[in-house]
Scaffold this active site. Sequence first.
Site, PDB file in Angstrom:
ATOM      1  N   GLY A  75       0.836  -1.200   0.000  1.00 19.01           N
ATOM      2  CA  GLY A  75       0.000   0.000   0.000  1.00 19.01           C
ATOM      3  C   GLY A  75       0.863   1.238   0.000  1.00 19.01           C
ATOM      4  CB  CYS A 102       5.158  -4.334   0.108  1.00 17.96           C
ATOM      5  SG  CYS A 102       5.931  -2.736  -0.175  1.00 17.96           S
ATOM      6  CE1 TYR A 103       1.477   1.079   5.583  1.00 16.98           C
ATOM      7  CE2 TYR A 103      -0.209  -0.627   5.753  1.00 16.98           C
ATOM      8  CZ  TYR A 103       0.335   0.570   6.187  1.00 16.98           C
ATOM      9  OH  TYR A 103      -0.252   1.247   7.221  1.00 16.98           O
ATOM     10  CG  HIS A 190       5.745  -6.056  -4.692  1.00 14.94           C
ATOM     11  ND1 HIS A 190       4.462  -5.830  -4.236  1.00 14.94           N
ATOM     12  CD2 HIS A 190       6.482  -5.011  -4.284  1.00 14.94           C
ATOM     13  CE1 HIS A 190       4.432  -4.673  -3.588  1.00 14.94           C
ATOM     14  NE2 HIS A 190       5.631  -4.156  -3.599  1.00 14.94           N
ATOM     15  CD  GLU A 192       2.675  -8.591  -5.654  1.00 15.07           C
ATOM     16  OE1 GLU A 192       3.291  -9.417  -4.971  1.00 15.07           O
ATOM     17  OE2 GLU A 192       2.544  -7.407  -5.315  1.00 15.07           O
ATOM     18  CG  ASP A 248     -15.709  -9.918 -20.874  1.00 13.68           C
ATOM     19  OD1 ASP A 248     -14.851 -10.820 -20.978  1.00 13.68           O
ATOM     20  OD2 ASP A 248     -15.430  -8.734 -20.641  1.00 13.68           O
ATOM     21  CE  LYS A 387     -11.404  -9.971 -21.808  1.00 14.06           C
ATOM     22  NZ  LYS A 387     -12.584  -9.101 -21.983  1.00 14.06           N
TER      23      LYS A 387
END
Length: 532
Positions: A75, A102-103, A190, A192, A248, A387
């Site tokens: 964050g 992280c945060y 991170h 991710e 979609d 997606k």
Amino acid sequence: MSQVLKTPTSESSEMASSGAQVVEEVLVLDFGGQYSQLIARRIRECGVFSELLPATTPADAIRKRKPKALVLSGGPASVYEPGAPAFPAELLELGIPMLGICYGMQAMVKALGGKVEAAESGEFGRADLTLRDSGGRLLGGLPEEQTCWMSHRDTVFEPPPGFAALASTPASPVAACEAPERGLYGIQFHPEVVHTPYGTEVLTRFLREIAGCEEQWSAESVIAEQVATIRAQVGEGRVICGLSGGVDSSVAALLVHRAVGEQLTCVFVDHGLMRLNEAEQVVEAFSQFGIPLVHVEAEERFLAKLAGVEEPERKRKIIGEEFIRVFEQEAAKLEDAAYLVQGTLYSDVIESGGSDAADTIKSHHNVGGLPEDLEFELVEPLRMLFKDEVRAVGAELGLPERMVWRQPFPGPGLAIRIVGGEVTRERLDILRAADAILQEEIRAAELYRQLWQSFCVLPVVRSVGVQGDGRTYAYPIVIRAVTSDDAMTADWARLPYDLLERVSNRIINEIRDVNRVALDISSKPPATIEWE
Ligand code: XMP
């Protein structure tokens, strides 16, 4: 084909085929980090369902969901700022594993008595990570030296009492720490983002070995779960679904058709703002599935409403409202139609303020833009999906490859790509012709799938040119082609010069009202993908 959703294990197949809806989940508490959504997505790629919740979600609400583990995201705040989001200490009582990133790590460390301080310089970008004491439970077995991606100013200097420091970088003395017997883990980097090569391994370790999650989240399990959910919601009711031709709405329609068969009627509102020949393709594809389809040719009606309108948000609003009106008229013809299918995605939900901490970027897409007097109850079978997951589900349901991989196209269509002026038939035809040339050349160069989106924009300005012996006064066409993972950020695609040259020549030679072609080389942020 499913790159994202894994083949289910035998237990989860049983669970899926029984229509049971108990899927293990890991909740990501969002402290407003730019990668929070990506964390949830990566967890799902590991075969575990994950959802993003605001960090302010009451502990009770989290307890009720019985998550297998919690992840605290990064964050923008500093743990020392007044009003900085607090570490949710009451969640420690749940006794489930918790991973701070992280945060999230800094908040955990500070709350539990470690030392976090603002360092003189921050650490942004690639960093060399060195493991300590073999990396402990979280990082053990990974290379002693590796690279990772950092984005922080505050730094952890000492872990809380009872925690072991697991790794460091030149700027972060404690880049990871853990107290395994309490189920607490923290990493400053991170995992991710793709720039952390061992990030997936770290997440997998946390999810499987530490939290004990099974691999349950798969295209099949999504289909089974959604079919059960749709049946429960709709019962014997009549359902209508607006098809746009995009992946979609197509996947949403197929899911609903699988759930309630003939109770579904699809309505394709041809607002005249589609790309070249797109309307015909939609009608043809859906007739092959044997799904009842009403094709409404409403171009004149939409263009009349758009006459004289230049302001993009008004264009969107008019088109959105008109869409619903047309649906309502069609639905009135279908006895008892009470439900409307929408292909809303998880990223739309989050971007429209589904998450408290991230800024709301635009009040559009499929959420929030609906008029208040909507008479249908919404069925949104993709509301929890990213997606890539929708594509995997579409492929599993038998959607043709060309539709599965179709690039996103905005609901208001070409109207928002005619920029700074009114939408007219003439301008639409110019834009359609240019767009068709671009798509044809991009497909021929086999670049279509690698691009998140590629399209043309028509700014409503004219400039002087010279063609043959005469001066021209005509429109420019802007080529916009971007790469992206999720439309939250995007980079302009480095299209080969010879391809650009071919496209430019063809557009100028084949379309009389165009005398210039320009290339948009802006990333998002600061630009957006669409021009509007
Ligand atoms: P921006 O322009 O905000 O677009 O970077 C992000 C993504 O959203 C698509 N987009 C829309 N999709 N209805 C939609 O269904 C809309 O009104 C709309 N506006 C933008 C855009 O094409 C890109 O993929």
